[in-house]
Enzyme design. Sequence first.
Site, PDB file in Angstrom:
ATOM      1  CD  GLU A  41       7.984  -2.421  -6.182  1.00  0.00           C
ATOM      2  OE1 GLU A  41       8.063  -1.671  -5.193  1.00  0.00           O
ATOM      3  OE2 GLU A  41       7.019  -2.453  -6.938  1.00  0.00           O
TER       4      GLU A  41
ATOM      5  CB  SER B 182       6.926   5.971 -14.187  1.00  0.00           C
ATOM      6  OG  SER B 182       7.647   7.168 -13.981  1.00  0.00           O
ATOM      7  CG  ASN B 183      10.702   2.370 -17.138  1.00  0.00           C
ATOM      8  OD1 ASN B 183      10.528   1.877 -16.013  1.00  0.00           O
ATOM      9  ND2 ASN B 183      10.788   1.618 -18.223  1.00  0.00           N
TER      10      ASN B 183
ATOM     11  N   GLY C  13       0.829  -1.211   0.000  1.00  0.00           N
ATOM     12  CA  GLY C  13       0.000   0.000   0.000  1.00  0.00           C
ATOM     13  C   GLY C  13       0.854   1.248   0.000  1.00  0.00           C
TER      14      GLY C  13
ATOM     15  CB  SER D 192       0.208   4.002  -5.596  1.00  0.00           C
ATOM     16  OG  SER D 192       1.431   3.514  -6.051  1.00  0.00           O
TER      17      SER D 192
HETATM   18  C1  LIG Z   1       0.503  -3.156 -12.897  1.00  0.00           C
HETATM   19  C2  LIG Z   1       0.730  -2.209 -11.763  1.00  0.00           C
HETATM   20  C3  LIG Z   1       0.791  -2.683 -10.476  1.00  0.00           C
HETATM   21  C4  LIG Z   1       0.971  -1.809  -9.419  1.00  0.00           C
HETATM   22  N1  LIG Z   1       0.986  -2.309  -8.154  1.00  0.00           N
HETATM   23  C5  LIG Z   1       1.094  -1.463  -7.114  1.00  0.00           C
HETATM   24  C6  LIG Z   1       1.027  -1.968  -5.775  1.00  0.00           C
HETATM   25  O1  LIG Z   1       0.854  -3.179  -5.551  1.00  0.00           O
HETATM   26  N2  LIG Z   1       1.124  -1.087  -4.760  1.00  0.00           N
HETATM   27  C7  LIG Z   1       1.315   0.248  -4.962  1.00  0.00           C
HETATM   28  O2  LIG Z   1       1.445   0.974  -3.995  1.00  0.00           O
HETATM   29  N3  LIG Z   1       1.369   0.766  -6.219  1.00  0.00           N
HETATM   30  C8  LIG Z   1       1.254  -0.054  -7.291  1.00  0.00           C
HETATM   31  N4  LIG Z   1       1.297   0.440  -8.573  1.00  0.00           N
HETATM   32  C9  LIG Z   1       1.353   1.892  -8.763  1.00  0.00           C
HETATM   33  C10 LIG Z   1       2.652   2.417  -9.338  1.00  0.00           C
HETATM   34  O3  LIG Z   1       3.680   2.404  -8.394  1.00  0.00           O
HETATM   35  C11 LIG Z   1       2.341   3.840  -9.856  1.00  0.00           C
HETATM   36  O4  LIG Z   1       1.434   3.700 -10.939  1.00  0.00           O
HETATM   37  C12 LIG Z   1       3.583   4.546 -10.327  1.00  0.00           C
HETATM   38  O5  LIG Z   1       4.403   4.884  -9.243  1.00  0.00           O
HETATM   39  C13 LIG Z   1       3.230   5.831 -11.130  1.00  0.00           C
HETATM   40  O6  LIG Z   1       2.350   6.639 -10.419  1.00  0.00           O
HETATM   41  P1  LIG Z   1       0.999   7.196 -11.090  1.00  0.00           P
HETATM   42  O7  LIG Z   1       0.281   6.036 -11.706  1.00  0.00           O
HETATM   43  O8  LIG Z   1       0.284   7.996 -10.081  1.00  0.00           O
HETATM   44  O9  LIG Z   1       1.462   8.123 -12.299  1.00  0.00           O
HETATM   45  P2  LIG Z   1       1.910   9.648 -12.188  1.00  0.00           P
HETATM   46  O10 LIG Z   1       2.821   9.837 -11.050  1.00  0.00           O
HETATM   47  O11 LIG Z   1       0.680  10.500 -12.248  1.00  0.00           O
HETATM   48  O12 LIG Z   1       2.744   9.827 -13.531  1.00  0.00           O
HETATM   49  C14 LIG Z   1       2.127  10.060 -14.801  1.00  0.00           C
HETATM   50  C15 LIG Z   1       3.240  10.211 -15.833  1.00  0.00           C
HETATM   51  O13 LIG Z   1       4.045  11.370 -15.539  1.00  0.00           O
HETATM   52  C16 LIG Z   1       5.422  11.005 -15.440  1.00  0.00           C
HETATM   53  N5  LIG Z   1       6.068  11.785 -14.378  1.00  0.00           N
HETATM   54  C17 LIG Z   1       5.574  12.035 -13.146  1.00  0.00           C
HETATM   55  N6  LIG Z   1       6.462  12.749 -12.423  1.00  0.00           N
HETATM   56  C18 LIG Z   1       7.550  12.934 -13.209  1.00  0.00           C
HETATM   57  C19 LIG Z   1       8.816  13.580 -13.025  1.00  0.00           C
HETATM   58  N7  LIG Z   1       9.131  14.174 -11.868  1.00  0.00           N
HETATM   59  N8  LIG Z   1       9.704  13.554 -14.041  1.00  0.00           N
HETATM   60  C20 LIG Z   1       9.400  12.949 -15.234  1.00  0.00           C
HETATM   61  N9  LIG Z   1       8.214  12.319 -15.451  1.00  0.00           N
HETATM   62  C21 LIG Z   1       7.310  12.317 -14.471  1.00  0.00           C
HETATM   63  C22 LIG Z   1       5.416   9.541 -15.093  1.00  0.00           C
HETATM   64  O14 LIG Z   1       6.604   8.896 -15.495  1.00  0.00           O
HETATM   65  C23 LIG Z   1       4.219   9.023 -15.863  1.00  0.00           C
HETATM   66  O15 LIG Z   1       4.569   8.769 -17.199  1.00  0.00           O
HETATM   67  C24 LIG Z   1       1.119  -0.415  -9.652  1.00  0.00           C
HETATM   68  C25 LIG Z   1       1.063   0.083 -10.967  1.00  0.00           C
HETATM   69  C26 LIG Z   1       0.863  -0.797 -12.010  1.00  0.00           C
HETATM   70  C27 LIG Z   1       0.779  -0.232 -13.403  1.00  0.00           C
END
Ligand SMILES: Cc1cc2nc3c(=O)[nH]c(=O)nc-3n(C[C@H](O)[C@H](O)[C@H](O)COP(=O)(O)OP(=O)(O)OC[C@H]3O[C@@H](n4cnc5c(N)ncnc54)[C@H](O)[C@@H]3O)c2cc1C
Length: 401
Positions: A246, A386-387, A129, A131
Amino acid sequence: MHIELSRELQNFQQEVRAFLADAIPAEIREAGRLCTTIIAEHEATQAWHKIMYRQGWAAPNWPEEYGGPGWDVMRRYIFAQEYARAGAPRLPPQGLAMVAPALMGHGSDEQKAFYLPRILSGEDVWCQGYSEPGAGSDLASLQCRAVSDGDDYVINGSKIWTTSAHHADRMFCLVRTSTDGKPQAGITFLLLEMGIPGITVEPIHILGGDHEFNQVHFSDVRVPKSNRVGAENDGWTVAKYLLEFERGGGARAVGHRTRLNQIRALAAERRQSDGTCLLQEADFARELSALEIELTTVEFTEQRTMAEIAKRGSPGAASSMLKTRATEVQMAVSELGMRAIAYYAAPHQPEERLAGTNLQPIGQRDEMSLTARYLNDRAGSIYGGSNEIQRNIMAKLVLGM
Ligand SMILES: Cc1cc2nc3c(=O)[nH]c(=O)nc-3n(C[C@H](O)[C@H](O)[C@H](O)COP(=O)(O)OP(=O)(O)OC[C@H]3O[C@@H](n4cnc5c(N)ncnc54)[C@H](O)[C@@H]3O)c2cc1C
């Protein structure tokens, strides 16, 4: 890259290979082969966890003192390669590979004694937990609130994208315990039971049709303070340590290579209208070869990461490089798979993909998972951070920019 193994390591490799060839029941192997998400069907994965536990190999990376086999880096790597090659379903990483190392590094003696054996045996399934709807990349902005009340914290808020929350017995999570100072300085790391009052798990269905993750809501959830890992407001330290595990470690390239070999076989087999096969097309063959080379570079990076773990106990910031490259190549492999099966990528066949089904798929059995896998693999550049964020970490902590 070819590493010459000593006689001892060759024997070890043979031992692992022979065990896996015998020990994986057909329906579990099938579940692993048809898996299109991070973790295969829950029941099959649990049954497999028990088998691996009895063998003493459920946690290949754990030290002996906690019940691991105590293997050195090379043995762990060989094991991971053989494991992927055998098509065994991945054991859920949230317990074994995420919260367990965090507990070993930051947990109290009581916490280690209680949780680690249950993680090892598969008795407890965990979810992560971190995100929240408004906190992903910018994780430190999380708002799920834990307020101190006597010996408990009372939690209100929500977590999202929580993989396997619908199967989990326990969650490790980050909660806000203070709004003073930097956002990172007001976060606490807590362990909680999923079955306690006030927790609701709401499913989220993903593009490929699978139910893999969820949104978890907390309404006045009471968690004892003894479930805190590390000090109050120092959860960020534990969270970052856990994320290194991770993102780094393991042997992913060999699994991708197995899939690439399947794609090669499909492209060689299937005839086009002019009688030639796809593998004879220069563009396709070139792309396939380029991916094979890329996979070799991922293998190099995996080995460097393993060496880093051996040296300092954790993979370090360079694990971001492995996460980024491995997921990019993984996504490219599944994209090539879609090209190889052409029109057969179109049918949506979720029931046909279940292990043990007697439904007849459209196309070949090995092909029908490729679309769902392709769709699910798009998440590779997002999960685990994210990458783009990994690149920021590398720029700052590895390159010092
Ligand atoms: C299949 C899957 C399983 C997951 N499982 C879990 C889980 O079990 N537990 C959990 O806690 N989370 C989980 N996640 C969540 C995951 O960690 C988040 O989706 C991830 O950290 C990205 O956050 P966000 O989706 O809010 O995207 P955002 O943070 O809103 O990002 C949107 C876009 O903006 C880009 N971006 C944002 N900030 C920057 C920056 N500073 N510089 C450059 N680019 C930027 C990102 O790279 C992305 O392309 C999971 C996600 C997926 C897809």
